[in-house]
Design an enzyme around this catalytic site. Structure first.
Site, short mmCIF file in Angstrom:
data_model
loop_
_atom_site.label_atom_id
_atom_site.label_comp_id
_atom_site.label_asym_id
_atom_site.label_seq_id
_atom_site.Cartn_x
_atom_site.Cartn_y
_atom_site.Cartn_z
N ARG A 69 16.50 14.52 -53.23
CA ARG A 69 16.85 13.25 -52.59
C ARG A 69 18.34 12.93 -52.78
O ARG A 69 19.01 12.45 -51.88
CB ARG A 69 15.98 12.13 -53.16
N HIS A 73 21.02 12.20 -49.87
CA HIS A 73 21.79 10.96 -49.82
C HIS A 73 23.30 11.22 -49.87
O HIS A 73 24.08 10.45 -49.33
CB HIS A 73 21.37 10.04 -50.96
N ASN A 101 20.46 3.60 -53.09
CA ASN A 101 20.73 4.57 -54.14
C ASN A 101 20.43 4.07 -55.55
O ASN A 101 20.59 4.83 -56.52
CB ASN A 101 22.19 5.03 -54.07
N HIS A 199 9.18 14.92 -48.40
CA HIS A 199 8.32 13.91 -49.01
C HIS A 199 7.03 14.52 -49.57
O HIS A 199 6.17 13.79 -50.05
CB HIS A 199 7.97 12.82 -47.99
#
Length: 333
Positions: A69, A73, A101, A199
């Site tokens: 992740r 990001h 975040n 996911h």
């Protein structure tokens, strides 16, 4: 500064052309990346990254999802330049402190890898490359695919929370918003379907999806696009109130620490946690991809994920003399 009024259509065309030119420049820079970039400069680099990453994942497998992740990001904001790793200081609120975040974790893994590499080959390996490699190795260590990571990224010198707040795809996004966000960084609809499969690992707190359970349209209703039995289970056992901010829910219940294809089975049953998951069923291309992954004889997720991760890892990279090689990943030199 614009000194005089200009025709709005002319300005719009100019800005669109500028974005296109900048994107072409970024794609051109990405061609300078190579899996062998450190072959002579730091030949033991990948072994050090893998060994150090393994020391964390072996003790806390859930970190794999967090590190994946973090890479995502980073790349969606100013490109894959390690800017998500920078701490806020001197009045500047960095990406790390942007709302999306605040739940990022695993920075200690990046710091440990950087420290080990600085001892081996000081000032050579960028934090942006470290993040890309750690994300790959972490996924591989929990039964996910592996891929050759193109290397040679340099670290960015700018990190703004406002950029992250404005540019990261949100868990409550519909398909149009998701497609727009992905297209803005050169990723297509298939990449959207594939990278959403990330996911299959990880957890979430309740707020990103609680409106689906308690107040979907502002009338105290539930999301009709989510399996109602699943909603009842979540309300009873996990997110027991609309204001629950502490409970944790596995995004792929039962195998949240193992990289597999079960995410697509959940989405097909309308049991994806986020509206962004449900959005995959609202487009013919992404819906077909979800269905394809349900059959082991047609599933291509692992190969596709490797391809899309390489593609994502080239977004807006800095190469050559651009940026810098940070001494410490959490601050600009």
């Amino acid at each position: 500064m614009i000194e005089k009024m200009v025709n709005p259509k002319t300005l719009s065309f100019f800005l669109l052309h500028l974005v296109f030119v900048l994107f072409v420049v970024e794609v051109g820079s990405a061609q300078n990346l190579s899996p062998n970039f450190y072959k002579n400069k730091c030949p033991k680099m990948e072994d050090i990254v893998k060994r150090t990453t393994a020391s964390f994942i072996s003790r806390a497998p859930s970190l794999a999802a967090a590190l994946l992740r973090m890479h995502f990001h980073d790349c969606f904001v100013r490109g894959c330049d390690g800017s998500v790793l920078i701490n806020s200081r001197n009045g500047n609120q960095a990406e790390k402190d942007a709302i999306p975040n605040l739940s990022l974790r695993g920075f200690q893994v990046i710091d440990a890898v950087k420290s080990a590499l600085e001892k081996e080959c000081k000032g050579v390996v960028s934090c942006a490359d470290i993040l890309a490699l750690v994300a790959r190795d972490a996924v591989t260590m929990i039964n996910g695919p592996s891929w050759a990571v193109p290397l040679g990224r340099r670290d960015g010198k700018v990190s703004l929370a406002s950029d992250a707040n404005n540019n990261l795809p949100a868990p409550f996004s519909n398909f149009t918003d998701l497609q727009t966000s992905f297209a803005a960084v050169g990723l297509n609809v298939k990449d959207l379907a594939v990278l959403s499969g990330g996911h299959t690992i990880g957890i979430s707190h309740c707020p990103p999806f609680s409106s689906r359970l308690y107040n979907f349209t502002g009338k105290g209703d539930t999301d009709p696009n989510m399996d109602q039995k699943y909603i009842a289970e979540l309300k009873k056992n996990k997110c027991t109130s609309a204001g629950d901010t502490t409970s944790i829910v596995e995004m792929d219940p039962g195998s949240a620490k193992i990289f597999d294809t079960s995410y697509y089975s959940l989405v097909s049953k309308r049991r994806g946690l986020f509206e962004s998951d449900a959005a995959l069923l609202t487009n013919s291309v992404t819906k077909a991809y979800v269905q394809q992954q349900l059959n082991p004889s047609t599933a291509t997720f692992f190969e596709d994920f490797a391809d899309s991760m390489v593609k994502m890892g080239k977004i807006g990279v800095l190469t050559g003399k651009a940026g810098e090689i940070r001494k410490i990943c959490s601050r600009i030199n």
